[in-house]
Design a protein around this motif. Structure first.
Motif, PDB file in Angstrom:
ATOM      1  N   VAL A 170      -2.628  19.140  -5.715  1.00  0.00           N
ATOM      2  CA  VAL A 170      -1.513  19.665  -4.909  1.00  0.00           C
ATOM      3  C   VAL A 170      -1.906  19.492  -3.443  1.00  0.00           C
ATOM      4  O   VAL A 170      -2.417  20.422  -2.804  1.00  0.00           O
ATOM      5  CB  VAL A 170      -1.226  21.149  -5.242  1.00  0.00           C
ATOM      6  CG1 VAL A 170       0.016  21.630  -4.474  1.00  0.00           C
ATOM      7  CG2 VAL A 170      -1.024  21.344  -6.740  1.00  0.00           C
ATOM      8  N   PRO A 171      -1.686  18.325  -2.881  1.00  0.00           N
ATOM      9  CA  PRO A 171      -2.152  18.042  -1.522  1.00  0.00           C
ATOM     10  C   PRO A 171      -1.525  18.923  -0.450  1.00  0.00           C
ATOM     11  O   PRO A 171      -2.115  19.106   0.613  1.00  0.00           O
ATOM     12  CB  PRO A 171      -1.772  16.571  -1.312  1.00  0.00           C
ATOM     13  CG  PRO A 171      -0.732  16.274  -2.332  1.00  0.00           C
ATOM     14  CD  PRO A 171      -1.037  17.158  -3.499  1.00  0.00           C
ATOM     15  N   GLN A 172      -0.355  19.484  -0.721  1.00  0.00           N
ATOM     16  CA  GLN A 172       0.323  20.317   0.277  1.00  0.00           C
ATOM     17  C   GLN A 172      -0.508  21.536   0.677  1.00  0.00           C
ATOM     18  O   GLN A 172      -0.379  22.034   1.806  1.00  0.00           O
ATOM     19  CB  GLN A 172       1.688  20.780  -0.257  1.00  0.00           C
ATOM     20  CG  GLN A 172       2.737  19.687  -0.367  1.00  0.00           C
ATOM     21  CD  GLN A 172       2.536  18.828  -1.615  1.00  0.00           C
ATOM     22  OE1 GLN A 172       1.717  19.154  -2.473  1.00  0.00           O
ATOM     23  NE2 GLN A 172       3.281  17.728  -1.714  1.00  0.00           N
ATOM     24  N   ILE A 173      -1.358  22.010  -0.213  1.00  0.00           N
ATOM     25  CA  ILE A 173      -2.202  23.167   0.120  1.00  0.00           C
ATOM     26  C   ILE A 173      -3.110  22.833   1.307  1.00  0.00           C
ATOM     27  O   ILE A 173      -3.311  23.648   2.205  1.00  0.00           O
ATOM     28  CB  ILE A 173      -3.040  23.591  -1.104  1.00  0.00           C
ATOM     29  CG1 ILE A 173      -2.129  24.070  -2.232  1.00  0.00           C
ATOM     30  CG2 ILE A 173      -4.031  24.703  -0.727  1.00  0.00           C
ATOM     31  CD1 ILE A 173      -2.854  24.364  -3.527  1.00  0.00           C
ATOM     32  N   SER A 174      -3.634  21.621   1.308  1.00  0.00           N
ATOM     33  CA  SER A 174      -4.533  21.199   2.388  1.00  0.00           C
ATOM     34  C   SER A 174      -3.781  20.653   3.594  1.00  0.00           C
ATOM     35  O   SER A 174      -4.241  20.791   4.733  1.00  0.00           O
ATOM     36  CB  SER A 174      -5.503  20.123   1.873  1.00  0.00           C
ATOM     37  OG  SER A 174      -6.233  20.587   0.768  1.00  0.00           O
ATOM     38  N   LEU A 175      -2.638  20.034   3.367  1.00  0.00           N
ATOM     39  CA  LEU A 175      -1.961  19.308   4.437  1.00  0.00           C
ATOM     40  C   LEU A 175      -0.880  20.106   5.145  1.00  0.00           C
ATOM     41  O   LEU A 175      -0.370  19.661   6.184  1.00  0.00           O
ATOM     42  CB  LEU A 175      -1.344  18.016   3.865  1.00  0.00           C
ATOM     43  CG  LEU A 175      -2.317  17.042   3.198  1.00  0.00           C
ATOM     44  CD1 LEU A 175      -1.569  15.836   2.664  1.00  0.00           C
ATOM     45  CD2 LEU A 175      -3.413  16.613   4.164  1.00  0.00           C
ATOM     46  N   PHE A 176      -0.504  21.266   4.604  1.00  0.00           N
ATOM     47  CA  PHE A 176       0.611  22.019   5.178  1.00  0.00           C
ATOM     48  C   PHE A 176       0.364  22.407   6.637  1.00  0.00           C
ATOM     49  O   PHE A 176       1.181  22.129   7.524  1.00  0.00           O
ATOM     50  CB  PHE A 176       0.884  23.270   4.332  1.00  0.00           C
ATOM     51  CG  PHE A 176       1.914  24.183   4.948  1.00  0.00           C
ATOM     52  CD1 PHE A 176       3.255  23.828   4.967  1.00  0.00           C
ATOM     53  CD2 PHE A 176       1.539  25.395   5.528  1.00  0.00           C
ATOM     54  CE1 PHE A 176       4.206  24.663   5.551  1.00  0.00           C
ATOM     55  CE2 PHE A 176       2.473  26.232   6.111  1.00  0.00           C
ATOM     56  CZ  PHE A 176       3.814  25.857   6.125  1.00  0.00           C
ATOM     57  N   LEU A 177      -0.769  23.043   6.906  1.00  0.00           N
ATOM     58  CA  LEU A 177      -1.039  23.499   8.279  1.00  0.00           C
ATOM     59  C   LEU A 177      -1.250  22.342   9.256  1.00  0.00           C
ATOM     60  O   LEU A 177      -0.703  22.385  10.370  1.00  0.00           O
ATOM     61  CB  LEU A 177      -2.241  24.453   8.286  1.00  0.00           C
ATOM     62  CG  LEU A 177      -1.989  25.850   7.702  1.00  0.00           C
ATOM     63  CD1 LEU A 177      -3.255  26.696   7.757  1.00  0.00           C
ATOM     64  CD2 LEU A 177      -0.859  26.557   8.434  1.00  0.00           C
ATOM     65  N   PRO A 178      -2.019  21.299   8.899  1.00  0.00           N
ATOM     66  CA  PRO A 178      -2.107  20.165   9.830  1.00  0.00           C
ATOM     67  C   PRO A 178      -0.748  19.542  10.149  1.00  0.00           C
ATOM     68  O   PRO A 178      -0.480  19.168  11.295  1.00  0.00           O
ATOM     69  CB  PRO A 178      -3.009  19.161   9.083  1.00  0.00           C
ATOM     70  CG  PRO A 178      -3.847  20.014   8.194  1.00  0.00           C
ATOM     71  CD  PRO A 178      -2.949  21.140   7.780  1.00  0.00           C
ATOM     72  N   HIS A 179       0.136  19.435   9.142  1.00  0.00           N
ATOM     73  CA  HIS A 179       1.490  18.914   9.383  1.00  0.00           C
ATOM     74  C   HIS A 179       2.274  19.865  10.285  1.00  0.00           C
ATOM     75  O   HIS A 179       3.011  19.419  11.177  1.00  0.00           O
ATOM     76  CB  HIS A 179       2.228  18.716   8.058  1.00  0.00           C
ATOM     77  CG  HIS A 179       1.763  17.515   7.293  1.00  0.00           C
ATOM     78  ND1 HIS A 179       2.045  17.312   5.950  1.00  0.00           N
ATOM     79  CD2 HIS A 179       1.027  16.447   7.677  1.00  0.00           C
ATOM     80  CE1 HIS A 179       1.498  16.179   5.551  1.00  0.00           C
ATOM     81  NE2 HIS A 179       0.868  15.648   6.573  1.00  0.00           N
ATOM     82  N   LEU A 180       2.116  21.157  10.039  1.00  0.00           N
ATOM     83  CA  LEU A 180       2.851  22.148  10.826  1.00  0.00           C
ATOM     84  C   LEU A 180       2.504  22.077  12.301  1.00  0.00           C
ATOM     85  O   LEU A 180       3.367  22.216  13.169  1.00  0.00           O
ATOM     86  CB  LEU A 180       2.549  23.553  10.274  1.00  0.00           C
ATOM     87  CG  LEU A 180       3.303  24.730  10.903  1.00  0.00           C
ATOM     88  CD1 LEU A 180       4.799  24.609  10.606  1.00  0.00           C
ATOM     89  CD2 LEU A 180       2.763  26.056  10.389  1.00  0.00           C
TER      90      LEU A 180
END
Length: 434
Positions: free
Chosen positions: A420-430
């Motif tokens: 589930v890559p969104q767990i790691s990538l959510f904050l950097p994307h934000l």
């Protein structure tokens, strides 16, 4: 054929030297030299290894490591751990097995500030273990909780191993990696607390009463200067006020002011020993970096990354199975190899495979660091596990059984983070970092 011989000699000598008790940095260096000698003349091999040792440390970003280490030592001896334990107690002290939850929360906070799982296990465990024993907690369970939770801070910035991965990958910003670690680190702490609550409820461990408002307010005020460091460092990096390296220097100045002038738990007489301790730790880490870069170069010269990539992709064209295989290999590597050399040596091997499967280098970095965090608490070379046992005054064989539920939950969480890559990538994307 020459490449296969070089790889066999490298890993064979490395494992043999580890088995004989040779320190890991010298085991890596000697094995690398012997491997290169199978491909090149002796004099050329010496010159090349010397050059790689030098060029491996030629990075401005590596300056962040000694500064963050010094900041961690200042905080370790400056009364930070005790204040964070008091603050954790008012946050989670009413849960079943409250002292165990305080242990986990304090490790999360102190580990994220000090950047060291081993320092966290020693500082927090030495304070809270005697209290847990008085409250009737099983010493083996207490040691298991302390050991299992001390690596959490390595995922919550600032983290030295994240800096090493960012430099090794060559394509990931330190700021993005720092932000990516928050959610996995917090999830890791929450999962450990869930397991602890389940075990504590079954054993009827006591829970503390809710403290008065004045106590909560006082604990918050005492801990706020420590917690502000994380906010200032990350805020400064994200806003562009300073780089991660400059932030590390600021962390030293802030830690010194905090420990020397505000908390007044460090004197001028203690500074030489504090600086000496940080220099020794820094020397060990940077020597590991230098020899691991040499080993990584030798493996690349022997075409090992391409060899492993070809065989893995031949085994299956299913990305899920390949990522699972990489995780299992990293889990095995983490049981006998420290995090820093493991990141330096195996990032160039596995990262190209992950990116070929469409995996973000940022996501892969968090997966790899989380994976190797489990290695810190896994025999036979789990440093954090041995420190937890030492602080808790229990033998290693007594702690393995209480550790089993934590291993299961951490492995399941590793699988979730991997797929589930969104767990790691959510904050950097934000924050627009990736």
């Amino acid at each position: 054929m020459m490449e296969i011989l070089a790889i066999t000699i490298l890993f064979g000598c490395f494992l043999l030297l580890l088995f004989l008790g040779v320190p890991i940095c010298f085991a890596i260096g000697i094995a690398t030299l012997l491997s290169v000698m199978t491909m090149l003349p002796f004099e050329t091999s010496l010159i090349l290894i010397a050059q790689r040792l030098s060029t491996g440390l030629k990075s401005f970003s590596l300056l962040a490591i000694p500064f963050f280490i010094l900041a961690g030592v200042l905080m370790n001896q400056g009364g930070i751990a005790r204040r964070l334990i008091n603050f954790s107690q008012v946050l989670v002290g009413t849960l079943p097995g409250s002292l165990a939850h305080v242990n986990i929360m304090a490790n999360m906070l102190f580990g994220s500030i000090s950047g060291s799982g081993a320092a966290s296990a020693a500082a927090v465990g030495s304070i809270i273990s005697p209290v847990q024993k008085k409250e009737g907690y099983n010493p083996a369970f207490s040691a298991a909780v302390n050991a299992a939770s001390c690596p959490v801070g390595l995922l919550i910035p600032p983290s030295n191993v994240m800096i090493v991965y960012a430099l090794t990958s060559g394509s990931v910003s330190i700021a993005a990696l720092f932000m990516a670690g928050y959610l996995p680190g917090i999830l890791m702490g929450l999962c450990l607390m869930a397991v602890t609550a389940w075990i504590a409820a079954g054993r009827h461990y006591p829970r503390n009463k809710r403290p008065p408002v004045q106590t909560i307010f006082r604990a918050f005020l005492e801990a706020m200067p420590c917690l502000s460091l994380i906010i200032i460092v990350m805020g400064g990096i994200l806003s562009g006020i300073f780089t991660a390296t400059e932030a590390s220097a600021f962390a030293v100045a802030y830690s010194f002011i905090l420990a020397f002038f505000i908390y007044r738990e460090i004197t001028i007489k203690q500074l030489p020993s504090i600086i000496l301790e940080s220099v020794i730790t820094t020397s060990i880490v940077l020597l590991l970096v230098a020899v691991s870069v040499s080993m990584s170069w030798a493996l690349t010269s022997a075409d090992l990354p391409n060899l492993i990539s070809t065989h893995l992709l031949k085994l299956s064209d299913n990305p899920i199975l390949i990522i699972l295989a990489i995780n299992l290999l990293l889990l095995f590597i983490g049981t006998f190899m420290d995090m820093t050399p493991a990141v330096l040596v195996f990032t160039p091997i596995f990262l190209p495979i992950a990116t070929e499967l469409g995996m973000s280098p940022l996501h892969f970095g968090i997966m790899m660091i989380f994976n190797l965090c489990i290695g810190l608490i896994t025999p036979p070379v789990g440093n954090a596990l041995f420190i937890g046992c030492s602080v808790g005054k229990v033998d290693i064989h007594q702690v393995i059984r209480p550790m089993l539920p934590f291993y299961v939950v951490l492995f399941l969480l590793l699988m979730i983070i991997s797929f589930v890559p969104q767990i790691s990538l959510f904050l950097p994307h934000l924050f627009g970092l990736n």
